[in-house]
Design a protein around this motif. Structure first.
Motif, PDB file in Angstrom:
ATOM      1  N   THR A  73     -38.269  19.052  16.108  1.00 30.61           N
ATOM      2  CA  THR A  73     -37.664  18.531  17.205  1.00 30.61           C
ATOM      3  C   THR A  73     -37.074  19.770  17.966  1.00 30.61           C
ATOM      4  OG1 THR A  73     -37.313  16.382  16.546  1.00 30.61           O
ATOM      5  CG2 THR A  73     -36.172  16.870  18.563  1.00 30.61           C
ATOM      6  N   LEU A  77     -44.484  10.056  23.429  1.00 27.14           N
ATOM      7  CA  LEU A  77     -43.564  10.055  22.378  1.00 27.14           C
ATOM      8  C   LEU A  77     -42.554   9.026  22.784  1.00 27.14           C
ATOM      9  CD1 LEU A  77     -42.561  13.702  21.270  1.00 27.14           C
ATOM     10  CD2 LEU A  77     -43.591  11.943  19.739  1.00 27.14           C
ATOM     11  N   CYS A 104     -43.942   5.560  22.883  1.00 27.12           N
ATOM     12  CA  CYS A 104     -44.132   4.971  21.395  1.00 27.12           C
ATOM     13  C   CYS A 104     -42.887   4.636  20.798  1.00 27.12           C
ATOM     14  CB  CYS A 104     -44.611   6.203  20.617  1.00 27.12           C
ATOM     15  SG  CYS A 104     -44.671   5.897  18.841  1.00 27.12           S
ATOM     16  N   GLU A 105     -41.582   5.286  21.283  1.00 31.84           N
ATOM     17  CA  GLU A 105     -40.333   4.906  21.065  1.00 31.84           C
ATOM     18  C   GLU A 105     -39.927   3.567  21.750  1.00 31.84           C
ATOM     19  OE1 GLU A 105     -36.142   7.126  20.393  1.00 31.84           O
ATOM     20  OE2 GLU A 105     -36.940   7.205  22.407  1.00 31.84           O
ATOM     21  N   VAL A 115     -35.537  11.973  21.547  1.00 32.52           N
ATOM     22  CA  VAL A 115     -36.570  12.153  22.645  1.00 32.52           C
ATOM     23  C   VAL A 115     -35.806  12.471  24.040  1.00 32.52           C
ATOM     24  CG1 VAL A 115     -38.261  10.727  23.966  1.00 32.52           C
ATOM     25  CG2 VAL A 115     -38.095  10.564  21.384  1.00 32.52           C
TER      26      VAL A 115
END
Length: 152
Positions: free
Chosen positions: A4, A27, A30-31, A43
Motif C-alpha cells: 500500500t 479496490l 470491492c471495499e 484505500v
C-alpha cells in the motif's frame, strides 16, 4: 515498505494512467461491497495520493472518474454533504457523461433533495442516450416519484 505504501507513492509521484485510476476504483468498489477488507483508511490514503498528484489533474476524465467513486465512498459512510460536493465537482470538471448526472441524482435522493435529483435526471432524459443510461434514468425518476431514498 508495504504494498500500500508503494502504491500510494506511485499514485502520488508517478505518471498517473487510466489503468491506475481503474484499479483504484476497483479496490474501492470491492471495499464498499465488503468483498475485500483493507485496513481502516488504507484505500482512502490511495485516493488522497492520486488526488495529491498534480499530474493527475492534467486529465479531466480520470479526475472526474475518481471523484465519482469518492462521492460513492462518502455516501456509503453517510457523509452525504461530502458526497454531493464531490459528484458536483466531477460534473463540473467533465459535464459530458450522463453517468455522473445519474450518480448525482442518486446522491441527491440520499440527501433528501428530490428537486435537484429531478433536474439531473431530466437533463439526461432530454438528450439521446444509450438504452442502459435511459433505463437507469427512468428508474431513478420512478424512485423520485415514489419518494425512495437510496443509491441504486
Amino acid at each position: 515498505k508495504t504494498i500500500t505504501q508503494e502504491a500510494a507513492k506511485r499514485l502520488q509521484f508517478g505518471m498517473p494512467s487510466h489503468l491506475s485510476a481503474v484499479a483504484l476504483r476497483n479496490l474501492s468498489v470491492c471495499e464498499r461491497l465488503r468483498t475485500c477488507v483493507f485496513s481502516v483508511g488504507q484505500v482512502d490514503r490511495l485516493f488522497s495520493a492520486f488526488m495529491d498528484n498534480e499530474k493527475s489533474h492534467n486529465n479531466i476524465y480520470r479526475v472526474a472518474f475518481i471523484l465519482e467513486e469518492m462521492a460513492f465512498r462518502a455516501a456509503g459512510e453517510t457523509d452525504i454533504a461530502q458526497a454531493a460536493k464531490l459528484i458536483r465537482e466531477a460534473i463540473q470538471i467533465n459535464p459530458g457523461p450522463a453517468q455522473y448526472r445519474l450518480s448525482a441524482a442518486s446522491i441527491m435522493l440520499l440527501s433528501n433533495q428530490p428537486k435537484e435529483a429531478t433536474i439531473y435526471v431530466e437533463q439526461v432524459l432530454s438528450e439521446p442516450q444509450p438504452h442502459s443510461i435511459k433505463t437507469r434514468a427512468e428508474k431513478i425518476k420512478q424512485d423520485i416519484e415514489n419518494g425512495y431514498e437510496g443509491l441504486d
